[in-house]
Design a protein around this motif. Structure first.
Motif, PDB file in Angstrom:
ATOM      1  N   CYS B 100     -81.053 -51.393  -7.141  1.00 41.09           N
ATOM      2  CA  CYS B 100     -80.045 -52.009  -6.269  1.00 41.09           C
ATOM      3  C   CYS B 100     -79.315 -50.939  -5.456  1.00 41.09           C
ATOM      4  CB  CYS B 100     -79.074 -52.869  -7.067  1.00 41.09           C
ATOM      5  SG  CYS B 100     -78.377 -52.138  -8.523  1.00 41.09           S
ATOM      6  N   LEU B 101     -79.136 -49.770  -6.057  1.00 41.62           N
ATOM      7  CA  LEU B 101     -78.403 -48.712  -5.365  1.00 41.62           C
ATOM      8  C   LEU B 101     -79.146 -48.206  -4.131  1.00 41.62           C
ATOM      9  CD1 LEU B 101     -76.133 -46.624  -5.161  1.00 41.62           C
ATOM     10  CD2 LEU B 101     -77.281 -45.281  -6.913  1.00 41.62           C
ATOM     11  N   SER B 102     -80.399 -47.812  -4.306  1.00 42.56           N
ATOM     12  CA  SER B 102     -81.118 -47.255  -3.160  1.00 42.56           C
ATOM     13  C   SER B 102     -81.369 -48.326  -2.094  1.00 42.56           C
ATOM     14  CB  SER B 102     -82.427 -46.595  -3.597  1.00 42.56           C
ATOM     15  OG  SER B 102     -83.257 -47.487  -4.286  1.00 42.56           O
ATOM     16  N   GLU B 103     -81.548 -49.577  -2.555  1.00 40.03           N
ATOM     17  CA  GLU B 103     -81.740 -50.660  -1.581  1.00 40.03           C
ATOM     18  C   GLU B 103     -80.465 -50.892  -0.759  1.00 40.03           C
ATOM     19  OE1 GLU B 103     -84.282 -52.985  -0.917  1.00 40.03           O
ATOM     20  OE2 GLU B 103     -85.765 -52.044  -2.227  1.00 40.03           O
ATOM     21  N   THR B 104     -79.340 -50.809  -1.445  1.00 36.76           N
ATOM     22  CA  THR B 104     -78.078 -51.142  -0.767  1.00 36.76           C
ATOM     23  C   THR B 104     -77.666 -50.070   0.237  1.00 36.76           C
ATOM     24  OG1 THR B 104     -77.434 -52.333  -2.750  1.00 36.76           O
ATOM     25  CG2 THR B 104     -75.703 -51.924  -1.161  1.00 36.76           C
ATOM     26  N   ILE B 105     -77.948 -48.818  -0.077  1.00 35.77           N
ATOM     27  CA  ILE B 105     -77.594 -47.797   0.916  1.00 35.77           C
ATOM     28  C   ILE B 105     -78.608 -47.784   2.058  1.00 35.77           C
ATOM     29  CG2 ILE B 105     -76.404 -46.338  -0.780  1.00 35.77           C
ATOM     30  CD1 ILE B 105     -78.801 -44.362  -0.478  1.00 35.77           C
ATOM     31  N   GLY B 106     -79.641 -48.613   1.934  1.00 38.00           N
ATOM     32  CA  GLY B 106     -80.588 -48.741   3.033  1.00 38.00           C
ATOM     33  C   GLY B 106     -81.650 -47.662   3.073  1.00 38.00           C
ATOM     34  N   ASP B 107     -81.904 -47.044   1.923  1.00 40.91           N
ATOM     35  CA  ASP B 107     -82.983 -46.058   1.857  1.00 40.91           C
ATOM     36  C   ASP B 107     -84.316 -46.746   2.105  1.00 40.91           C
ATOM     37  OD1 ASP B 107     -82.073 -43.546   1.529  1.00 40.91           O
ATOM     38  OD2 ASP B 107     -82.737 -43.307  -0.543  1.00 40.91           O
ATOM     39  N   ASP B 108     -85.099 -46.222   3.004  1.00 42.72           N
ATOM     40  CA  ASP B 108     -86.414 -46.788   3.262  1.00 42.72           C
ATOM     41  C   ASP B 108     -87.450 -45.979   2.468  1.00 42.72           C
ATOM     42  OD1 ASP B 108     -88.812 -47.691   4.203  1.00 42.72           O
ATOM     43  OD2 ASP B 108     -88.260 -47.599   6.325  1.00 42.72           O
ATOM     44  N   ALA B 109     -87.675 -46.431   1.238  1.00 46.45           N
ATOM     45  CA  ALA B 109     -88.562 -45.666   0.352  1.00 46.45           C
ATOM     46  C   ALA B 109     -89.971 -45.543   0.946  1.00 46.45           C
ATOM     47  CB  ALA B 109     -88.605 -46.305  -1.026  1.00 46.45           C
ATOM     48  N   GLY B 110     -90.393 -46.578   1.662  1.00 46.72           N
ATOM     49  CA  GLY B 110     -91.713 -46.539   2.290  1.00 46.72           C
ATOM     50  C   GLY B 110     -91.821 -45.392   3.293  1.00 46.72           C
ATOM     51  N   ARG B 111     -90.768 -45.245   4.094  1.00 51.65           N
ATOM     52  CA  ARG B 111     -90.778 -44.167   5.082  1.00 51.65           C
ATOM     53  C   ARG B 111     -90.712 -42.795   4.389  1.00 51.65           C
ATOM     54  NH1 ARG B 111     -87.504 -40.872   6.961  1.00 51.65           N
ATOM     55  NH2 ARG B 111     -85.741 -41.841   5.909  1.00 51.65           N
ATOM     56  N   ILE B 112     -89.902 -42.721   3.329  1.00 52.40           N
ATOM     57  CA  ILE B 112     -89.788 -41.447   2.604  1.00 52.40           C
ATOM     58  C   ILE B 112     -91.161 -41.037   2.055  1.00 52.40           C
ATOM     59  CG2 ILE B 112     -88.691 -40.231   0.666  1.00 52.40           C
ATOM     60  CD1 ILE B 112     -86.287 -42.166   1.003  1.00 52.40           C
ATOM     61  N   LEU B 113     -91.882 -42.000   1.499  1.00 49.32           N
ATOM     62  CA  LEU B 113     -93.214 -41.695   0.968  1.00 49.32           C
ATOM     63  C   LEU B 113     -94.158 -41.268   2.093  1.00 49.32           C
ATOM     64  CD1 LEU B 113     -93.927 -44.350  -1.816  1.00 49.32           C
ATOM     65  CD2 LEU B 113     -92.859 -42.114  -1.994  1.00 49.32           C
TER      66      LEU B 113
END
Lengths: 457, 451
Positions: B100-113
């Motif tokens: 919930c934390l990384s989603e809420t700050i709007g981290d785009d895990a897909g882009r990071i990968l």
């Protein structure tokens, strides 16, 4: 065996006594990707406050934090058990978008009406800070409406380590201390700080002090009651058992109410005995207390010694590894294991501070590994290398020991058997004995070639 | 009529958060580890919770957010975490589940990968799979389904068409998974079971510590799911959203059979029929005998279960299939509860149980154990069936509890509880009957020593 390559970010956190220069880097946040055994800020505040049995503990956030901590502590209550429920605001996407303060107000208000607690703790978890809920305002409003203290526990998981959670818990308790009537408190009174009544341990300890003629005013937070916390400033002395979590509260109370504190441990014979005599020494004006302490020690030692010696005979020369929450506890455990004739080959903790690790270094033998914030790879590797016969730790460490093929003793907050005090020492020895001496290990191939393919037994 | 205001709080949740489901699914891939992108506690709590059920090591990494990370984003810490995880574990695959934390700050895990792969190009990286599991959306069951789908989407590649069968079983026990595999083998099928944590979460002694426990679905098999003849997807609720099976059907034309969790005779028959079709041969004699024994035991025990009211709770899939099984043996699933958000359970139960309305079944969606307790109190079922988290109600109201599903925290062998196929249903049936007999025996004034 090839030497284990410690992750770069963790290099200062592992130390072999007699080999490396000792400069342990502790108190830092866990390295990303290291598979730490640690939890978070929320965990720290939750474990400390959980044993307050007549308070409402409401976790404000999505469901996980509350679900995973539902009734996980072995803290026992002699009365109310509101704490054994798991309450959550169970935030949903819509709350995250529009804010959860209103839901929190409604949830807490309904729960207070239903369970009639003496106080309420609202744990603000990770996303609550992010979405900007004004939890303080909700708490203030509820305190006024419901006429009980409603306290915001600032426990966003990412705001530090478990230790910061301890601190948040201490701050929350400090808000209650000083608000009760202390006129009836007896002169020889102490508070016990950082004793959580796991498997009824606080009751064992309380009994010793009572027999010495010392009144235990409040146990913070074992079998805890809000009223006791409110009157905690009426004691003459604070006795800090779990140093990692409660030293901060002791310091606050010293500053604010001029109550001195001492650090003790209730694990092992030496430390338990010191914990009684140290309190007696504080009340030196009444030498009878010291005398009676002597009687308690003698009676208790007489009762357990025959059993203990039998265990010692079997366990002498066996090796133990420790991985516990606070390092101060590790110190006591090493002494307790020595009483059983056992050597400690690894001592580690999740949250030790510099002082703790200095003490550990002094007491450990050459060759022992001292480790801060370990992970399964390091633990399994060193336990194998050092040929330990038993690991003492918590739930997450148990399968590591079992897969390596060695005994395990649970010394975490879920234990069902009291391990504190004299009777606890006998239980501890029995626990270690029943695991280490089990014939099952004869069926298990214990292997020293870590990480290599091996034949199955 | 104005009813009492609905509680705003959850009291004792009958669900877990979605990253847990993702962790479980990733445990079913050979050589995989999982990292949760968020606070350290999420990974540790989930490990602790699962270890207490499976009683096996369960290494889950965390990107260990700090306050800075929450403000400036988790790109750096996730990349560092991946580096460290690769160094320590040398995995074939890393599952990256958000919180919930990384989603809420709007981290785009897909882009990071994506950036990570670019930066570390040529370094022989493991397969990286991202699954979005914000805890405020859905439950652990949704996290599981999402991780299965994301993995298949990422890995399935068109190759030579073959006659193999994809079996996506849902959240079953390691024992169930072993039974399914054995059955597919007896049928002589070429198959891919995914996820397969039958060994990784219920292993023998290793003689040491395995950082990557042996077992799990091999990556090549996952790649080949695109070329299978058919996908058998178990679990009714999975039929409603986007699933791995639907993806394979849409992208690669792999036929899809959506079946209920095979608990009981009728549901297992459906599963066997699919295997018959896939193998082009009739059901092996072994299973006809197991089926015969199961029905024979139904006959032997029918008096003790007929008309007996039960309360069933847990994941939607399990609840629906369990309720259908109880209906099959003549019991009444009077309370059917799941913590999953409202909207699906009642419809699924209606489809699964003929005479749904006549049976007066109380369906509790989005339920917590407080709500379940109220219903159980009102309806007074004779038995409860579900996870060990029902223990408190069972103790308080003195109603026996048959432990099944996940989690079972207060008994040994949670990983070895059988639920599915004729053999597993048999064990389940015997446990239910015996629990009722035991209860009757203990509460009888004189006691009895014959049935």
């Amino acid at each position: 065996m090839e030497k284990l390559k410690i992750l770069e970010g963790r290099r200062g956190q592992v130390f072999e006594k007699g080999k490396d220069a000792f400069k342990l880097n502790c108190g830092v946040k866990s390295t990303s990707g290291a598979v730490s055994q640690r939890a978070c800020v929320f965990c720290g505040s939750r474990v400390v406050l959980y044993p307050i049995t007549d308070a409402l503990h409401l976790v404000h956030g999505p469901i996980g934090c509350a679900a995973y901590t539902w009734d996980i502590r072995g803290s026992m209550s002699s009365g109310p058990v509101i704490n054994r429920h798991s309450f959550s605001t169970d935030l949903r996407e819509i709350d995250v978008i529009y804010g959860g303060a209103e839901k929190l107000y409604k949830a807490a208000s309904q729960l207070i009406d239903k369970h009639k607690p003496e106080a309420a703790f609202i744990y603000s978890t990770c996303i609550v800070g992010l979405i900007g809920d004004d939890v303080e305002a909700v708490c203030k409003k509820l305190s006024e409406e419901k006429k009980i203290p409603v306290i915001n526990v600032d426990s966003a998981g990412f705001k530090g380590t478990k230790k910061d959670g301890y601190k948040a818990a201490c701050e929350s308790i400090a808000k209650l201390v000083g608000t009760g009537d202390i006129s009836m408190i007896a002169p020889y009174s102490i508070n016990i700080l950082g004793e959580f009544n796991l498997a009824g341990e606080a009751w064992i300890i309380k009994d010793y002090y009572t027999r010495m003629g010392v009144n235990v005013n409040a146990v913070i937070t074992g079998d805890g009651r809000v009223a006791d916390l409110k009157r905690a400033h009426g004691a003459a002395l604070n006795v800090v058992q779990c140093a990692g979590s409660m030293t901060y509260l002791a310091e606050i109370m010293k500053k604010k109410y001029n109550i001195p504190f001492i650090r003790v441990s209730y694990f092992g014979l030496d430390d338990m005995t010191s914990a009684l005599y140290d309190v007696a020494a504080f009340f030196e004006k009444n030498p009878e207390i010291n005398e009676r302490a002597g009687m308690v020690v003698k009676d208790e030692m007489d009762a357990i010694m025959p059993g203990l010696l039998r265990y010692r005979k079997a366990l002498s020369g066996k090796k133990a590894a420790l991985y516990v929450g606070g390092a101060f506890k590790a110190f006591s455990l090493i002494k307790a294991l020595r009483v059983l004739g056992m050597d400690v080959v690894l001592a580690g903790s999740q949250t030790g501070n510099k002082e703790d690790y200095e003490d550990l270094k002094k007491i450990c033998d050459d060759g022992a590994i001292i480790i801060d914030d370990a992970n399964p790879q390091e633990l399994s590797r060193y336990i194998t290398e050092k040929k330990a016969d038993v690991l003492i730790g918590g739930v997450k460490e148990r399968p590591i020991a079992y897969k390596i093929g060695i005994g395990f003793c649970d010394h975490n907050h879920e234990r069902k058997i009291p391990l504190a005090g004299y009777a606890g020492m006998l239980n501890f020895a029995g626990e270690v004995y029943s695991s280490v001496m089990s014939p099952v290990w004869k069926l298990v191939l214990r292997n020293d070639t870590f990480g290599q393919k091996r034949s199955r037994p | 009529m104005k009813t009492k205001e609905a509680p705003a709080a959850v009291t004792n949740a009958c669900k877990l958060c979605s990253p847990l489901g993702a962790v479980l699914a990733f445990k079913g891939i050979e050589g995989a580890v999982c990292i949760l992108h968020g606070s350290q506690g999420c990974a540790t709590y989930i490990r602790r919770y699962m270890i207490s059920h499976y009683k096996e090591p369960l290494d889950v990494a965390s990107s260990s957010f700090s306050e800075d990370t929450a403000i400036f984003g988790g790109s750096f810490t996730l990349m560092q975490g991946l580096d460290n995880l690769i160094k320590q574990y040398r995995p074939a695959l890393i599952g990256v589940a958000t919180t919930c934390l990384s989603e809420t700050i709007g981290d785009d895990a897909g882009r990071i990968l994506h950036d990570y792969k670019k930066e570390r190009a040529g370094q022989g990286l493991p397969v990286l799979i991202k699954v979005s599991t914000a805890a405020y959306k859905g439950t652990h069951a949704d996290g599981f389904v999402s991780a299965v789908r994301e993995t298949v989407e990422a890995l399935a590649k068109k190759g030579t068409k073959n006659d193999s069968v994809n079996i996506f079983p849902g959240m079953l026990s390691p024992e169930d998974l072993r039974n399914i595999k054995e059955t597919a083998e007896v049928f002589g099928l070429r198959y891919t079971l995914f996820p397969d944590y039958s060994e990784t979460l219920d292993a023998g002694q290793w003689g040491g510590y395995e950082l990557l426990p042996p077992g799990g679905t091999p990556l090549e098999a996952l790649t080949d799911t695109a070329n299978a003849a058919v996908t058998i997807e178990l679990g009714n609720s999975a039929g409603q959203g986007e699933t791995a099976g639907k993806y394979l059907q849409k992208e690669f034309g792999v036929k899809r059979a959506s079946l209920p969790v095979p608990i009981g005779v009728k549901a297992t028959d459906l599963f066997m029929e699919e295997l018959e079709k896939a193998a082009g041969k009739q059901i092996p004699d072994k299973y006809l005998k197991e089926r015969g024994r199961l029905i024979d035991s139904y006959v032997d025990g029918h008096k003790y279960v007929f008309g007996v009211k039960a309360a069933v709770f847990g994941e939607e899939d399990l609840v629906v299939s369990m309720a259908a099984f109880l209906d099959e043996i003549g019991m009444i699933p009077s309370v059917c509860a799941s913590g999953a958000p409202a909207g699906k359970l009642e419809n699924l139960l209606r489809e699964a149980i003929p005479d749904f309305d006549a049976k007066e079944i109380t369906v509790l969606e989005d339920a917590d154990f407080e709500l379940i307790e109220q219903a159980v109190k009102k309806i007074s079922p004779k038995i409860m069936i579900g996870s060990s988290k029902g223990y408190k109600i069972s103790r308080k109201l003195n109603i026996p509890l048959v432990r099944c599903g996940f989690p079972v925290h207060d008994r040994a062998g949670g990983a070895r509880i059988a639920h599915v196929l004729y053999k597993g249903s048999q064990q389940l049936f015997d446990r239910i009957v015996n629990k009722l007999l035991e209860d009757a025996q203990e509460n009888s004034a004189a006691g009895f020593s014959y049935m």
